[in-house]
Design an enzyme around this catalytic site. Sequence first.
Site, short mmCIF file in Angstrom:
data_model
loop_
_atom_site.label_atom_id
_atom_site.label_comp_id
_atom_site.label_asym_id
_atom_site.label_seq_id
_atom_site.Cartn_x
_atom_site.Cartn_y
_atom_site.Cartn_z
N PRO A 83 0.83 -1.21 0.00
CA PRO A 83 0.00 0.00 0.00
C PRO A 83 0.86 1.25 0.00
CG PRO A 83 -0.96 -1.61 1.46
CD PRO A 83 0.35 -2.19 0.98
N CYS A 84 0.51 2.17 -0.89
CA CYS A 84 1.42 3.26 -1.20
C CYS A 84 0.96 4.61 -0.68
CB CYS A 84 1.59 3.36 -2.72
SG CYS A 84 0.02 3.62 -3.58
N GLN A 85 -0.14 4.66 0.09
CA GLN A 85 -0.64 5.98 0.47
C GLN A 85 0.38 6.78 1.26
OE1 GLN A 85 -2.27 3.14 0.76
NE2 GLN A 85 -4.36 3.35 0.00
N TYR A 87 3.40 7.06 0.61
CA TYR A 87 4.38 7.62 -0.31
C TYR A 87 3.75 8.52 -1.38
CZ TYR A 87 6.97 3.47 1.28
OH TYR A 87 7.56 2.51 2.01
#
Length: 376
Positions: A83-85, A87
Amino acid sequence: MARVGTVVDLFCGAGGLSEGFRQAGFEVLAGSDFDDVAGKTFAATHPEATFVGGRIQELSVKHLLAVTGLKPGELDVLVGGPPCQGYSVYNHNRGVDDPRAGLFREYLRIVKGLRPKWLVMENVSGLTSIADGGIIKEIQAGMHELGYEVDFKILKAEEYGVPQERRRIFFIANRIGAPIRFPLPTHGKDLKPLTTIWDAISDLPKVENGRGEEGQKYAAAPANAYQSELRGNRKTVSNHSAPKLSAVNIERMKHIPSGGSWRDIPFDLLPEGMKKAKRSDHTKRYGRPRKSDLACTILTKCDVHWGAYIHPEQDRALTVREAARLQSFPDGFVFHGSRTEQYVQVGNAVPPLLGRAVADALIACDHSLSAEKAVA
């Protein structure tokens, strides 16, 4: 198509990345994700695979080996997008202290136990700017410590036939001494024409604001190869209802021409918070893209207040199916959950066509995979 290799997908969501690998000829054995609703979509669209729910921190290598029937070292490719939130360029408080920013270490923990031949990890392009590239260095170092050669590159989804401006960073690694190459662009200048918004959605039936039903028939025969490929043998459309927007939003949209945005809305109709905005601000808000445009990045909600998510012709927001078309999902992908949850699944996904391009690049680099495909 004969199988060219095996894949396990961590942080799989609805399964966009694994769908791309499946289209390239890989067999998807399992997918894992904390989001059980996305897991229902994955399970329904990957009947050959096992979905493993729950937190990645609680996922054991022993369990993955059991559900896949593999021994350590036998898996061909481990793919995944932590999960990239933490970044994301859309998260202005992003950084290494975000609890989601360390989930790639869980990916590496699974790598250590599974010992796959290849690794593919993807994330948002904003990863490069965090801690002066410290996250990227840590990912590379972690893979090196486990015996993998690794490289990374930011790929542009539109250069692989996806009708959307989307930048993703891909790490590709292997422990078998094979070269690492990234897919060459297939679309763009001196190549195939870019796939436009209208190329992607023009055959879908009209729906009114707040309306839409399951099982609608297509508005027309496929107008191009993109529509034909995504439609397959389907006769009806799923996930194609429009969210109900307020009367004031409908009135605002009436003033926005093709290629227009919030700047075309009369001042007295603007949201209060935007009346003080500079003309250079919020360039995508209340955007109505031209038919010949690429879509802006599909996020986890197609909210007209935040981006160019107004239909090119109709005064409404894009439907889940239209967002899925702009992400290159086949129409056979039926998204489960509430409409809000469906938008999240679509927006969080890797476009399958981009995943397929990466998968084809692996096949070209690995003789053991390409030999099997040649036999097929």
